[in-house]
Design a protein around this motif. Sequence first.
Motif, PDB file in Angstrom:
ATOM      1  N   ALA A  72       1.175  -1.389   0.263  1.00 22.28           N
ATOM      2  CA  ALA A  72      -0.364  -0.043   0.109  1.00 22.28           C
ATOM      3  C   ALA A  72       0.943   0.860   0.081  1.00 22.28           C
ATOM      4  N   GLY A  73       1.244   1.489  -0.743  1.00 19.58           N
ATOM      5  CA  GLY A  73       1.649   3.243  -1.919  1.00 19.58           C
ATOM      6  C   GLY A  73       0.971   4.605  -1.583  1.00 19.58           C
ATOM      7  N   GLN A  74       1.678   5.553  -1.424  1.00 16.41           N
ATOM      8  CA  GLN A  74       0.555   6.631  -0.919  1.00 16.41           C
ATOM      9  C   GLN A  74      -0.402   6.886  -2.725  1.00 16.41           C
ATOM     10  N   GLU A  75      -0.062   6.689  -2.915  1.00 15.38           N
ATOM     11  CA  GLU A  75      -1.291   6.818  -4.772  1.00 15.38           C
ATOM     12  C   GLU A  75      -2.695   5.654  -2.880  1.00 15.38           C
ATOM     13  N   ASP A  76      -2.139   4.633  -3.057  1.00 13.56           N
ATOM     14  CA  ASP A  76      -3.536   3.962  -2.424  1.00 13.56           C
ATOM     15  C   ASP A  76      -3.793   4.031  -1.038  1.00 13.56           C
ATOM     16  N   SER A  77      -3.322   5.276  -0.644  1.00 12.42           N
ATOM     17  CA  SER A  77      -3.959   5.579   0.953  1.00 12.42           C
ATOM     18  C   SER A  77      -4.748   6.926   0.559  1.00 12.42           C
ATOM     19  N   LEU A  78      -3.885   7.863  -0.575  1.00 12.55           N
ATOM     20  CA  LEU A  78      -4.961   9.077  -0.740  1.00 12.55           C
ATOM     21  C   LEU A  78      -6.694   8.448  -1.195  1.00 12.55           C
ATOM     22  N   THR A  79      -6.310   7.113  -2.225  1.00 16.22           N
ATOM     23  CA  THR A  79      -7.638   7.126  -2.651  1.00 16.22           C
ATOM     24  C   THR A  79      -8.627   6.546  -1.075  1.00 16.22           C
ATOM     25  N   ALA A  80      -8.077   5.234  -0.214  1.00 16.40           N
ATOM     26  CA  ALA A  80      -8.287   4.972   1.345  1.00 16.40           C
ATOM     27  C   ALA A  80      -9.109   6.011   1.804  1.00 16.40           C
ATOM     28  N   VAL A  81      -8.579   7.954   1.717  1.00 17.92           N
ATOM     29  CA  VAL A  81      -8.477   8.329   2.809  1.00 17.92           C
ATOM     30  C   VAL A  81      -9.778   9.471   1.710  1.00 17.92           C
ATOM     31  N   GLU A  82     -10.298   9.623   0.459  1.00 14.36           N
ATOM     32  CA  GLU A  82     -10.934   9.369   0.034  1.00 14.36           C
ATOM     33  C   GLU A  82     -12.663   8.879  -0.350  1.00 14.36           C
ATOM     34  N   LEU A  83     -12.277   8.023   0.004  1.00 12.79           N
ATOM     35  CA  LEU A  83     -13.138   6.369   0.220  1.00 12.79           C
ATOM     36  C   LEU A  83     -13.802   6.987   1.584  1.00 12.79           C
ATOM     37  N   LEU A  84     -13.045   7.129   2.597  1.00 16.71           N
ATOM     38  CA  LEU A  84     -13.781   6.861   4.042  1.00 16.71           C
ATOM     39  C   LEU A  84     -14.553   8.275   4.004  1.00 16.71           C
ATOM     40  N   GLN A  85     -14.000   9.271   2.807  1.00 21.27           N
ATOM     41  CA  GLN A  85     -15.028  10.222   2.964  1.00 21.27           C
ATOM     42  C   GLN A  85     -15.662  10.450   2.271  1.00 21.27           C
ATOM     43  N   TYR A  86     -16.323   9.767   1.320  1.00 15.93           N
ATOM     44  CA  TYR A  86     -17.494   9.685   0.603  1.00 15.93           C
ATOM     45  C   TYR A  86     -18.474   8.563   1.089  1.00 15.93           C
ATOM     46  N   ALA A  87     -17.491   7.374   1.986  1.00 16.64           N
ATOM     47  CA  ALA A  87     -18.464   7.098   2.807  1.00 16.64           C
ATOM     48  C   ALA A  87     -18.880   7.198   4.538  1.00 16.64           C
ATOM     49  N   ASP A  88     -19.261   8.677   4.565  1.00 17.18           N
ATOM     50  CA  ASP A  88     -20.163   9.285   5.456  1.00 17.18           C
ATOM     51  C   ASP A  88     -20.087   8.427   6.193  1.00 17.18           C
ATOM     52  N   GLY A  89     -19.059   8.815   7.738  1.00 17.31           N
ATOM     53  CA  GLY A  89     -19.082   7.926   9.122  1.00 17.31           C
ATOM     54  C   GLY A  89     -18.061   7.236   9.233  1.00 17.31           C
ATOM     55  N   LEU A  90     -17.330   6.871   8.183  1.00 11.83           N
ATOM     56  CA  LEU A  90     -16.211   5.595   8.599  1.00 11.83           C
ATOM     57  C   LEU A  90     -15.150   6.764   8.577  1.00 11.83           C
ATOM     58  N   HIS A  91     -14.457   6.085  10.108  1.00  9.59           N
ATOM     59  CA  HIS A  91     -13.060   6.481  10.096  1.00  9.59           C
ATOM     60  C   HIS A  91     -12.058   6.028   9.894  1.00  9.59           C
ATOM     61  N   GLY A  92     -11.018   6.102   9.557  1.00 12.07           N
ATOM     62  CA  GLY A  92      -9.718   5.455   9.738  1.00 12.07           C
ATOM     63  C   GLY A  92      -9.298   5.034  10.344  1.00 12.07           C
ATOM     64  N   HIS A  93      -9.535   4.931  11.692  1.00 16.46           N
ATOM     65  CA  HIS A  93      -9.436   4.739  13.060  1.00 16.46           C
ATOM     66  C   HIS A  93      -9.656   2.665  12.933  1.00 16.46           C
ATOM     67  N   LYS A  94     -11.152   3.126  12.575  1.00 17.87           N
ATOM     68  CA  LYS A  94     -11.613   1.350  13.108  1.00 17.87           C
ATOM     69  C   LYS A  94     -11.505   0.553  11.580  1.00 17.87           C
ATOM     70  N   HIS A  95     -11.494   1.739  10.188  1.00 20.00           N
ATOM     71  CA  HIS A  95     -11.509   0.737   9.003  1.00 20.00           C
ATOM     72  C   HIS A  95     -10.275   1.686   7.847  1.00 20.00           C
ATOM     73  N   ALA A  96      -9.561   1.644   8.797  1.00 17.40           N
ATOM     74  CA  ALA A  96      -7.750   1.752   7.510  1.00 17.40           C
ATOM     75  C   ALA A  96      -7.645   1.142   6.631  1.00 17.40           C
ATOM     76  N   ILE A  97      -7.996  -0.250   7.228  1.00 22.71           N
ATOM     77  CA  ILE A  97      -7.504  -1.860   6.104  1.00 22.71           C
ATOM     78  C   ILE A  97      -8.463  -1.821   5.579  1.00 22.71           C
ATOM     79  N   ASP A  98      -9.571  -2.063   5.865  1.00 21.09           N
ATOM     80  CA  ASP A  98     -10.324  -2.523   4.230  1.00 21.09           C
ATOM     81  C   ASP A  98     -10.713  -0.721   3.583  1.00 21.09           C
ATOM     82  N   ALA A  99     -10.554   0.564   4.212  1.00 26.59           N
ATOM     83  CA  ALA A  99     -10.454   1.296   2.965  1.00 26.59           C
ATOM     84  C   ALA A  99      -9.485   1.272   2.449  1.00 26.59           C
ATOM     85  N   LEU A 100      -8.036   0.686   2.737  1.00 28.29           N
ATOM     86  CA  LEU A 100      -6.725   0.384   1.764  1.00 28.29           C
ATOM     87  C   LEU A 100      -7.129  -0.719   0.789  1.00 28.29           C
ATOM     88  N   VAL A 101      -7.875  -1.987   1.513  1.00 24.95           N
ATOM     89  CA  VAL A 101      -8.258  -3.001   0.740  1.00 24.95           C
ATOM     90  C   VAL A 101      -9.087  -2.391  -1.015  1.00 24.95           C
TER      91      VAL A 101
END
Length: 135
Positions: A72-101
């Motif tokens: 998981a590089g920087q590109e995947d990390s930034l995509t994961a952040v965007e996914l978390l923001q889009y998914a409303d209510g999901l936080h990186g603390h709990k959903h970080a790995i799922d967002a990277l998947v």
Amino acid sequence: MKEQPARSLVLASEALSLLLRNDRKMVARVEASRQVGVPVHVPTLTIVEAVHGKTDLTRLKWVLSRVRVEPAGQEDSLTAVELLQYADGLHGHKHAIDALVTALALRVPAPVVILTPDRDDWARPCESRVIIKEV
């Protein structure tokens, strides 16, 4: 409309954990994908999440030798952040790995199947490019 055959399979941590425990259904799903030439991808962080103190390291290494372990590089990390923001209510603390998947699934050849128990969390941000199947 008929579902297109998958071109990639991505394992979330529960799917990898089942594979490590030699779960018949999971082994059959992964082998069926491999036999038709569909690569099986596992994000590196998923490996860490899927193991526990009783994990057989020899089996872990053997399973990983038969899949594509993806960093998981920087590109995947930034995509994961965007996914978390889009998914409303999901936080990186709990959903970080799922967002990277999910970020990995968005960068490998589509259509992609993700095997995960968290279907509802990721169905909306993935749209039609990713097919989420529950394990």
